[in-house]
Design a protein around this motif. Structure first.
Motif, PDB file in Angstrom:
ATOM      1  N   MET A 225      28.978   9.466  33.902  1.00 27.70           N
ATOM      2  CA  MET A 225      28.145   8.279  34.131  1.00 27.70           C
ATOM      3  C   MET A 225      26.681   8.568  33.810  1.00 27.70           C
ATOM      4  SD  MET A 225      29.199   6.047  37.386  1.00 27.70           S
ATOM      5  CE  MET A 225      30.316   7.037  38.338  1.00 27.70           C
ATOM      6  N   ASN A 229      24.337   7.021  30.792  1.00 31.20           N
ATOM      7  CA  ASN A 229      23.098   6.374  31.209  1.00 31.20           C
ATOM      8  C   ASN A 229      21.894   6.990  30.483  1.00 31.20           C
ATOM      9  OD1 ASN A 229      21.807   4.453  32.889  1.00 31.20           O
ATOM     10  ND2 ASN A 229      21.059   6.138  34.134  1.00 31.20           N
ATOM     11  N   GLU A 232      22.072   5.985  26.726  1.00 33.78           N
ATOM     12  CA  GLU A 232      21.788   4.554  26.524  1.00 33.78           C
ATOM     13  C   GLU A 232      20.306   4.246  26.688  1.00 33.78           C
ATOM     14  OE1 GLU A 232      24.521   2.445  29.176  1.00 33.78           O
ATOM     15  OE2 GLU A 232      25.011   1.177  27.479  1.00 33.78           O
ATOM     16  N   THR A 233      19.655   4.994  27.575  1.00 33.39           N
ATOM     17  CA  THR A 233      18.239   4.723  27.847  1.00 33.39           C
ATOM     18  C   THR A 233      17.317   5.613  26.999  1.00 33.39           C
ATOM     19  OG1 THR A 233      18.438   6.189  29.751  1.00 33.39           O
ATOM     20  CG2 THR A 233      18.567   3.849  30.192  1.00 33.39           C
ATOM     21  N   LEU A 245      33.688   5.113  23.538  1.00 30.39           N
ATOM     22  CA  LEU A 245      32.400   4.487  23.858  1.00 30.39           C
ATOM     23  C   LEU A 245      31.803   3.712  22.682  1.00 30.39           C
ATOM     24  CD1 LEU A 245      30.310   6.947  26.057  1.00 30.39           C
ATOM     25  CD2 LEU A 245      31.130   4.694  26.648  1.00 30.39           C
TER      26      LEU A 245
ATOM     27  N   ASN B 446      22.164  -2.539  30.508  1.00 29.41           N
ATOM     28  CA  ASN B 446      23.168  -1.972  31.413  1.00 29.41           C
ATOM     29  C   ASN B 446      22.681  -0.617  31.943  1.00 29.41           C
ATOM     30  OD1 ASN B 446      25.560  -1.511  32.753  1.00 29.41           O
ATOM     31  ND2 ASN B 446      26.491  -0.524  30.974  1.00 29.41           N
ATOM     32  N   ILE B 447      21.613  -0.658  32.726  1.00 29.58           N
ATOM     33  CA  ILE B 447      21.051   0.603  33.242  1.00 29.58           C
ATOM     34  C   ILE B 447      20.790   0.490  34.738  1.00 29.58           C
ATOM     35  CG2 ILE B 447      19.980   1.442  31.127  1.00 29.58           C
ATOM     36  CD1 ILE B 447      17.334   0.223  32.332  1.00 29.58           C
ATOM     37  N   ILE B 448      20.485   1.626  35.330  1.00 31.57           N
ATOM     38  CA  ILE B 448      20.181   1.633  36.757  1.00 31.57           C
ATOM     39  C   ILE B 448      18.669   1.702  36.969  1.00 31.57           C
ATOM     40  CG2 ILE B 448      22.363   2.559  37.575  1.00 31.57           C
ATOM     41  CD1 ILE B 448      21.143   5.303  37.430  1.00 31.57           C
ATOM     42  N   ILE B 637      32.358   0.284  38.061  1.00 32.86           N
ATOM     43  CA  ILE B 637      31.631   1.540  38.195  1.00 32.86           C
ATOM     44  C   ILE B 637      32.551   2.743  38.009  1.00 32.86           C
ATOM     45  CG2 ILE B 637      30.305   2.975  39.825  1.00 32.86           C
ATOM     46  CD1 ILE B 637      28.783   0.602  38.768  1.00 32.86           C
ATOM     47  N   TYR B 644      33.144   4.794  32.333  1.00 31.92           N
ATOM     48  CA  TYR B 644      31.983   4.140  31.735  1.00 31.92           C
ATOM     49  C   TYR B 644      31.605   3.006  32.670  1.00 31.92           C
ATOM     50  CZ  TYR B 644      29.115   1.317  28.675  1.00 31.92           C
ATOM     51  OH  TYR B 644      28.071   0.604  28.164  1.00 31.92           O
ATOM     52  N   SER B 645      30.349   2.990  33.103  1.00 30.81           N
ATOM     53  CA  SER B 645      29.968   2.044  34.148  1.00 30.81           C
ATOM     54  C   SER B 645      29.306   0.799  33.577  1.00 30.81           C
ATOM     55  CB  SER B 645      28.996   2.717  35.102  1.00 30.81           C
ATOM     56  OG  SER B 645      29.528   3.942  35.492  1.00 30.81           O
ATOM     57  N   GLN B 646      29.704  -0.333  34.126  1.00 31.99           N
ATOM     58  CA  GLN B 646      29.060  -1.591  33.736  1.00 31.99           C
ATOM     59  C   GLN B 646      28.193  -2.029  34.911  1.00 31.99           C
ATOM     60  OE1 GLN B 646      33.049  -2.952  32.499  1.00 31.99           O
ATOM     61  NE2 GLN B 646      31.940  -3.904  30.827  1.00 31.99           N
TER      62      GLN B 646
END
Lengths: 384, 684
Positions: A225, A229, A232-233, A245, B446-448, B637, B644-646
């Motif tokens: 995860m 993340n 992606e960022t 993916l 799609n981020i935290i 999640i 892979y988390s959405q």
């Protein structure tokens, strides 16, 4: 006359419904909608067969609970090749014979020399490159046949510009298998079907991890995860990850590209893990055979894989799709160097957890390399 | 299948003997429910341990082999040690936070509604949402979290043992604070006004008031709930599963038979066993061994209630101490030292009360000091379960009959500042969790949330896709069906049984069975439950899920309804009897209308429990169209480190979920408070 016609019509309807056999299919992983449309097309051309597709979010959990509780299995289920050992040992699935499938895929779905699944598609590990980070850091893209040395210098270059050079889940056996195989001549070492993790090759693979994470510090060791993340960022330049993916990243408009895994040296590739999924048969029937022949035909596999960015297992479909775009090309080329994980129970129940714990304890400095993998071997031996 | 039916019949006969003296007509519904969901799975698991069981068609009798294997598994022993320490820390954190919150809320005049709502909010946020939100705040999935920015270091739950252990303990405690606070507030109401006034006249500062007034007076009253809460932490699964998945790895946990990580609780251990063996006889053996451990703990807790006979409490503490020592869960040979103090304390217990307590406390101090020393040298292997139990008992004993004086007196204004700081901290934790979810829900990417307070670009499309592509409305329907059926099942089964228990000892026994059964069930009885449900045709059905939840909620429901019914004047019952009203008529026409307030409380409690339920659907449901909201959100999640988390869809779903529960909560807050903060609430 009208009464007769109505009677005949109703009788025909009931008769056809009565004669139509219903297949229950458990489906999992990505591509549910595409699969449903394929099933619809099948039903249109095969009016004697109705297909009831049940989506199972966690297939292994479902299979284990059904086994434990003596529950009802479906006619057909889509499974990953490493689930086969459990199902064959429980005597729940039937041997089959698939056509137009490369020998490595046939081997992936074989237990004790018998085939147990109709291969459908495969995911494969590739290297993801973050174009945004590459452009920002003026990092040159790798050559087609690049080596671990090239990877190291690219990662260092990216790191020098304030980004994470490389992302790798350092404690997942799923990724370690490739390095383990690379240092052992292309195969995961086994003795009488039991994985061996105390050999020099395996230890060298673990040392490489230590070099990347702790010595050079050009790689970040995150769980999946966190890896996704960070990528992606735009925090990292490269990432080892499965091809599943690609579709998600394209949908999320991530600026990326994929590459084949590098070579360990000029001769030995680091073989990516090929992760094939296929249909197993719990209740053999003509209808099941008809359905499986349909969904694993070249055209249908091509349709499914094209929509979901999967690698077809049907040789013809794989070749045709392999030239469609760069993503399929890289996946197809990667598959030529790939390894397939063993299907034995000891591999699933013993090896995976043992290797992950050994790596974790070695990389965080809690255990010496040899001790960590000796303990892992003991755990594997007690789970054979 | 023959074995299954034999065990089923024998358990049914045994069960009939236990409940035979109850008022049959009124307890039968609850008895049947408990039999299939709790009692039989426990028996089946125990019997299974004598067999190598790969499937119902492949069973071989192996005698004690599997039980020996479980009893001698060092991994299991380490997991028991880790779980004990973890449960103790959770309990301490929960107690400290709940006492601080209850004391702050007690007699609060300004903003009391706001702070009461903030105190109860964690209860209204489903577990799987708040745990994931906390993981985001602590670790940030990749080291970029708020905490990592504050501490200027990378926080990784996968490798940092201390962080993983304490953050899971904090989150678990945080989730339990609302209920504990309510129980403490309730027990504080039993303190006479005269005593409170006296403490004011004597000029006690808040700390002295807490130690000399509130703690000694509320602890005995709230002890049953506190002890139940301690035992519940023993079975904890969801928080650990979602936050750390049992990790990080430990050197001492790298065994041949079982691999145990820093947060591998007994629930986690059973879950991993389920995935690492296909011999369900072994799983049965592990569940039996875990059942025995919990039973030993329960024996100590049960004897605490007997206030007049402290000797029994000390005696059982000694016995359990010795058993754990022999088993390898204590201090080994060193145990002789603290045990000598406990035995002496037992001998003096009747005649010299002061000395008895002092000796016991001294023994516990030696026990715990030695444990800490061994832990410092050997890590988690040094945890002594027997020392922890003795310390818990000694702590409660030491608060009885002592006056605590604060040597560091500080002005009243400092206490006010401290109170404001504490309330601000609590409010901040609640608001941070809510903010995390809101950030994700409205974020286009799609981020935290870590870098900025507001998302880069805001969108409502997450909500649109949630309902369009993921059949979220259908999941809400499923959750509503499960919750409604669970509420109905609890009311229809528990109310008649509780009514029968008002004047029937046999029925009361059923209540005791429920308490016992609720602690024996957990992750380890889910597979036997799955087998039972398959037999009943309830596996993979919404009915199966709702009756499982109903059976597990029935304990609290029973102990909420029973004291309420007992508080209704008996004269009403007698008068109706004289008028010729039968049992059923009196229950329906007199007791039912009068019990509506408590039934409303129970309904809200069960509804929220059912709505938040995660473990039952996780194991017992496998068709996507039957998934409730909890499972749909979980699938966005995935479990820790696997999928892979959405995030944005998870956030949007969580907001919808929180709005639904929030509306229910706002409308029912008054009922919950009334139901629990009454004289006949939990404390009885």
């Amino acid at each position: 006359m009208r009464k007769f016609l109505t009677f005949a019509l109703i009788s025909t309807l009931f008769l056809s419904l009565g004669l139509a056999s219903t297949l229950t299919v458990w489906f999992s992983w990505e591509g549910q909608n595409t699969f449903m449309s394929i099933v619809k097309k099948f039903e249109q051309t095969h009016s004697n067969v109705k297909v009831n597709v049940v989506y199972i979010p966690k297939m292994i959990q479902k299979l284990r609970i059904t086994l434990a509780s003596g529950g009802n299995f479906p006619d057909i289920a889509l499974v990953r090749n490493d689930y086969l050992g459990i199902l064959v040992n429980a005597n729940r699935i039937h041997s089959v014979s698939a056509k137009n499938v490369p020998s490595n895929i046939v081997k992936a779905f074989s237990v004790n020399g018998k085939e147990y699944a109709y291969p459908f598609y495969a995911d494969i590990q590739v290297m993801y490159l973050n174009k945004y980070v590459f452009d920002k850091t003026n990092t040159p893209y790798p050559k087609e046949r690049w080596t671990l040395k090239d990877l190291e210098s690219l990662a260092q270059h990216i790191k020098d510009h304030g980004y994470i050079g490389l992302l790798l889940n350092g404690i997942a056996s799923y990724f370690f298998n490739s390095f383990n195989a690379a240092y052992n001549g292309g195969e995961i070492p086994q003795k009488n079907g039991i994985p061996v993790v105390t050999g020099k090759g395996t230890l060298n693979a673990a040392k490489l991890y230590n070099y990347l994470f702790n010595v050079k510090k050009i790689a970040a060791n995150y769980k999946k995860m966190a890896l996704v993340n960070a990528f992606e960022t735009n925090k990292a330049g490269m990432m080892f990850m499965g091809s599943f993916l690609i579709k998600k990243f394209l949908d999320s408009k991530v600026d990326f590209s994929i590459w084949q895994y590098p070579y360990l040296n000029s001769n030995q590739p680091i073989p990516p893990v090929l992760d094939p999924k296929g249909f197993v048969v719990f209740k053999p029937s003509e209808a099941a055979k008809e359905f499986l022949n349909y969904v694993t035909s070249a055209n249908v596999e091509k349709e499914f894989c094209n929509a979901t960015y999967k690698l077809p297992t049907n040789s013809k479909a794989a070749e045709e799709l392999g030239n469609k775009n760069n993503f399929f090309k890289v996946m197809y080329e990667s598959s030529k160097n790939s390894i397939i994980l063993p299907t034995s129970e000891v591999f699933k129940n013993g090896y995976v957890k043992a290797v992950e714990t050994a790596l974790n304890l070695y990389l965080n400095g809690s255990l010496k390399l040899e001790t960590a993998f000796e303990k892992a071997q003991e755990y594997i031996e007690s789970h054979k | 299948m023959t074995l299954f039916f034999i065990i089923l019949t024998l358990s049914a006969i045994l069960y009939m003997f236990i409940v035979a003296r109850a008022k049959f007509t009124y307890v039968i519904a609850l008895a049947v429910l408990l039999f299939f969901v709790s009692f039989f799975p426990i028996i089946w698991g125990a019997v299974l341990s004598f067999f190598d069981f790969f499937s119902l068609s492949s069973i071989h009798f192996v005698g004690l082999k599997n039980l020996f294997c479980a009893f001698n598994d060092k991994g299991l022993l380490l997991s028991v040690k880790i779980t004990s320490l973890w449960a103790l820390i959770v309990l301490l954190l929960k107690l400290v936070m709940s006492y601080a919150l209850a004391l702050s809320l007690l007699n609060m005049k300004k903003f009391s509604r706001i702070f009461y709502t903030l105190a109860l909010t964690p209860w209204a946020i489903p577990l799987y949402i708040s745990v994931i939100a906390w993981t985001v705040l602590v670790e940030g999935y990749g080291g970029n979290s708020i905490l990592s920015h504050i501490f200027l270091t990378n926080l990784d739950l996968a490798s940092n043992v201390t962080l993983a252990f304490f953050s899971t303990a904090f989150v678990s405690a945080w989730l339990g604070v609302p209920m504990m606070t309510l129980v403490l507030l309730s027990s504080m109401q039993s303190i006479s006004k005269g005593l409170v006034d006296l403490s004011k006249i004597e000029g006690l500062d808040p700390l002295e008031k807490a130690l000399n007034l509130y703690l000694p007076y509320t602890l005995p009253v709230a002890f049953p709930y506190i002890f139940l809460s301690f035992l519940s932490s023993f079975k904890e699964f969801t928080t650990l599963f979602l936050m750390t998945n049992g990790g990080p790895s430990l050197v001492s946990g790298f065994g041949q038979q079982t691999i145990v990580g820093a947060t591998t609780s007994l629930g986690m251990l059973m879950y991993s066993k389920f995935y690492s063996t296909t011999n369900y006889g072994i799983i049965g053996a592990y569940s039996t061994v875990i059942g025995i451990i919990i039973m030993l703990l329960l024996i100590v807790g049960w004897n605490y209630q007997s206030k007049s006979k402290k000797s029994l409490l000390v005696l059982f503490t000694i016995l359990v101490h010795v058993l754990f020592d022999v088993w390898g869960l204590g201090d080994g040979f060193f145990s002789f030292t603290p045990l000598a103090f406990y035995i002496l304390s037992y001998v003096l217990c009747v005649k010299r009360k002061k000395l008895f307590k002092r000796l016991f406390v001294m023994g516990a101090v030696i026990d715990i000091t030695y444990m800490l020393f061994v832990m410092w040298a050997n890590g988690f292997s040094g945890v002594s379960v027997s020392a922890i139990i003795s310390a818990v008992v000694a702590t409660t004993l030491s608060f009885e009959g002592r006056i605590h004086v604060n040597p560091f007196k500080v002005p009243e204004s400092i206490w006010k500042v401290l109170k404001s700081l504490w309330l601000s901290f609590w409010s901040l934790t609640v608001l941070l969790v809510i903010w995390t979810v809101v950030f994700i829900a409205f974020s286009k990417q799609n981020i935290i949330p870590v870098e900025k307070f507001f998302p880069k670009s805001v969108t409502l499309s997450n909500f649109y896709f949630l309902f369009k592509d993921y059949a979220f409305l259908h999941a809400i329907e499923n959750s509503l069906i499960i919750s409604a059926m669970a509420v109905l099942t609890v009311i229809l089964t528990v109310f008649p049984a509780a009514w029968a228990s008002v004047d029937s000892k046999g029925s009361l026994r059923l209540g005791k069975i429920m308490v016992f059964a609720s602690f024996f069930t957990g992750m380890h009885t889910l597979i036997p439950l799955a087998i039972t449900f398959r037999f009943l045709g309830l596996l993979n059905t919404l009915v199966g899920i709702s009756i499982s939840i109903a059976a597990h909620s029935s304990v609290i429901a029973y102990f909420l309804i029973l004291p309420f019914l007992q508080s209704i004047p008996k004269s009403l019952n007698e008068a109706a009897k004289l008028d010729g009203a039968g049992n059923f008529s009196r229950m329906v026409k007199i007791y039912l209308p009068l019990s509506l307030p408590v039934l409303a409380t129970v309904s809200v409690y069960v509804f929220i429990e059912a709505w938040n339920s995660f473990v039952f659907p996780l194991v017992l449901l496998d068709s996507q169209n039957l998934y409730p909201v909890s499972m749909v959100l979980y699938n966005f999640i995935g479990e820790y480190g696997v999928a892979y988390s959405q995030w944005n869809l998870f956030g949007a779903g969580s907001i919808v979920n929180m709005v639904i529960i929030g509306i229910l909560f706002i409308f029912s807050r008054k009922h919950i408070m009334n139901g629990i903060l009454t004289k006949g609430g939990i404390q009885n």
